[in-house]
Structures are given as C-alpha cells and as structure tokens.
Design an enzyme around this catalytic site. Structure first.
Site, short mmCIF file in Angstrom:
data_model
loop_
_atom_site.label_atom_id
_atom_site.label_comp_id
_atom_site.label_asym_id
_atom_site.label_seq_id
_atom_site.Cartn_x
_atom_site.Cartn_y
_atom_site.Cartn_z
N ASP A 281 0.74 -1.27 0.70
CA ASP A 281 0.05 -0.14 0.11
C ASP A 281 0.83 1.03 0.14
O ASP A 281 0.53 2.35 0.86
CB ASP A 281 -0.78 0.13 1.29
CG ASP A 281 -1.96 0.97 1.25
OD1 ASP A 281 -2.10 1.46 -0.24
OD2 ASP A 281 -2.33 1.51 2.20
N LYS B 197 2.08 3.56 -5.74
CA LYS B 197 1.25 2.50 -7.24
C LYS B 197 2.31 1.57 -7.85
O LYS B 197 2.78 0.34 -8.65
CB LYS B 197 0.74 3.00 -7.77
CG LYS B 197 -0.60 3.73 -6.58
CD LYS B 197 -1.11 2.69 -5.13
CE LYS B 197 -1.37 3.25 -4.55
NZ LYS B 197 -1.51 3.33 -3.05
N ASP C 188 -3.09 -3.29 -2.34
CA ASP C 188 -4.79 -1.96 -2.00
C ASP C 188 -4.49 -0.86 -2.99
O ASP C 188 -3.77 -0.88 -4.25
CB ASP C 188 -4.86 -1.25 -0.85
CG ASP C 188 -5.79 -0.35 -1.02
OD1 ASP C 188 -6.92 -0.78 -1.22
OD2 ASP C 188 -5.71 0.20 0.49
N ASN C 189 -5.76 -0.69 -3.22
CA ASN C 189 -5.39 0.69 -4.54
C ASN C 189 -5.67 1.06 -5.83
O ASN C 189 -5.28 1.10 -6.53
CB ASN C 189 -5.07 1.64 -4.37
CG ASN C 189 -5.40 2.82 -2.97
OD1 ASN C 189 -4.69 2.46 -1.70
ND2 ASN C 189 -6.15 2.99 -2.74
N GLU D 241 -10.49 3.93 0.39
CA GLU D 241 -11.12 4.76 1.01
C GLU D 241 -11.87 6.46 1.74
O GLU D 241 -12.06 7.31 0.90
CB GLU D 241 -9.89 4.86 2.03
CG GLU D 241 -8.92 5.76 1.62
CD GLU D 241 -7.74 4.57 0.46
OE1 GLU D 241 -6.94 5.00 -0.12
OE2 GLU D 241 -8.83 3.73 0.10
#
Length: 276
Positions: free
Chosen positions: A203, A206, A231-232, A261
């Site tokens: 996380d 990226k 995540d993401n 989120e």
C-alpha cells in the site's frame, strides 16, 4: 457532519473564491481552479483525490500542523489510549468527516481483516506505513509471537506512525523500518533474520508495486502459499501489477471489489498467493 465528498465541492468553491480574492500565490489559486474544473466536469475519483490533497496542502500552509499531525492530535484527544480498535475508529472518523487520507479505510479494512485472519501469518511485511492505520488494524488480529515489519520512506510519516502505534498500545507488535523498499527488502533475511514472509500488505507508491513484488521474489522472501494483498489496484490504480501477478504464472489471484477509502468511488484489493 457532511461526508468528505459533500464537503469537496463546497469547500473548493470557498477556497477558490478566497484564493482568487486574497494574497495567496497565483499557482495555488490556479491549481485549485483547474482541479475544480476537472472535478466538476468529470467527477472522477482521481480528481477527488487531487482536490483533497490540494485542500490539505493549503491548510498546511496556514496551520501549525500538517494533515498527518492533525490526524494524530484528533486521535490522542478522542481515542482510548491502549485500545487499537478505538484508534482505528477515530482515524476513520477524522478521515471520513474532516480530511481525506490514504489509509486502507473502514470498508476495505474489513477485507484486509478477513485475509489476515484466513492467512494466520507468523511473519508479515507492510510496504507503506503512512500514519500507522493499517499497521494498527493488522496488529490487533495477530497471535502472540508474530513478527510484523512495516517499511516507510517518509520520515515525517514514520514519526507520526510511531506515536500512533505507541498510543494504540501495539508498539511491541510492530517494527517500523525507515527507508526505501529497494534498500530494505534485500536486508530482511540477513539483518532481520527473516526466512520467508507469510503475508505482505502492499500500500505504498503504485509504481513500486510490481518492482517490489519482483524484488521479494528475487530475494527468496516468498514461499509456496505466501499471500500478497495489494490496495488501490483500481484507484489510483496499479494496472502493471495486476497484469504481472495475473499473467506471470507464479500466483493464484483473487480480486475483492470495494470502494476507495472514505469515498463512493470504485476500488479493489488484489490477493496474489505465491505458487512457489
């Protein structure tokens, strides 16, 4: 209290008018105007993230504390010391009602909880500590004797995370390693006596997802059954990571759709189980 998304349009209008009519520097004013135009025309998740960051950045210039310190102060004033769930809940409250921040958040946090419980790890690694939210969230689920390391490159974030983790009462469960992942990951076996990792939560930046996953492989830190949870992967997005773990033949993948989120925007987590 308005949700973050409801605040964005109203607050941005106010900031735009104030910036244009006051002595704020022109670049900041123009940045807000540009982002507002993008936000109103596209209403995209990326625009919302940039808008939140710009608003927080402007606030930072006028307040004694930065956003991360404001989150910490709110937690210390409202959460129960030594209660990790109370700390997690109050971070969620602040970030959903006051200022958006890049934690995994309450909705995706439930998915994180589920995967951690299913994996039942003994040795864990987190890439990207930020304010310590996910470190605290994970640590409250761990069995005694578990080793949990989290890597944070930003010294200011690491300083806030240390205080947050200590306040939550889990400092004995979490070890923060300050520095870049490319420097620290190759040191894990020798310096920290890690054989292999049971669980890795990804996380951070990226564009680092794929190279750091390959680095974990290169350093022989993954065993058959090691779980990587990222995540993401939709927003802001990690398309190269998704392509790699889904097509390289070394992982069994599961996608968990959810929402970004503290916003009503599509996002997801990707679980990649190493085949060995």
């Amino acid at each position: 209290m308005l949700r973050i998304e409801d605040q964005l349009t109203a607050v941005t209008y106010i900031w735009m008018l104030d910036c244009i009519s006051s002595s704020l520097c022109v670049p900041i004013s123009l940045s807000i105007v540009v982002v507002l135009i993008v936000f109103l025309s596209r209403h995209s998740g990326i625009a919302k993230i940039y808008l939140c960051q710009i608003i927080s950045g402007v606030k930072d210039k006028f307040m004694a504390q930065n956003k991360e310190e404001r989150i910490l102060q709110f937690v210390m004033q409202n959460a129960v010391r030594g209660d990790p769930q109370s700390v997690v809940d109050n971070i969620d409250k602040y970030c959903s009602q006051k200022e958006w921040a890049m934690n995994v958040g309450d909705q995706k946090g439930l998915i994180l909880d589920k995967v951690v419980k299913e994996t039942d790890p003994s040795v864990l690694l987190e890439l990207g500590t930020y304010c310590g939210y996910s470190s605290i969230r994970i640590s409250r689920l761990l069995k005694p004797g578990t080793r949990f390391f989290t890597i944070e490159m930003n010294p200011a974030y690491a300083a806030v995370a240390k205080q947050m983790i200590e306040f939550a009462g889990v400092k004995d469960k979490v070890q923060i390693l300050e520095g870049s992942t490319e420097d620290i990951i190759p040191q894990l076996k020798k310096k920290h006596e890690i054989d292999t990792l049971d669980f890795v939560f990804v996380d951070h930046w990226k564009d680092k997802y794929t190279p750091d996953t390959k680095l974990l492989e290169k350093c022989n830190l993954l065993r058959k059954g090691s779980v990587i949870l990222a995540d993401n992967v939709i927003l802001p997005g990690a398309p190269d990571f998704l392509e790699y773990v889904r097509t390289c033949g070394r992982y069994d993948c599961t996608n968990y759709p959810s929402q970004l989120e503290y916003m009503n925007e599509e996002d997801a987590l990707e679980k990649a189980v190493f085949r060995g």
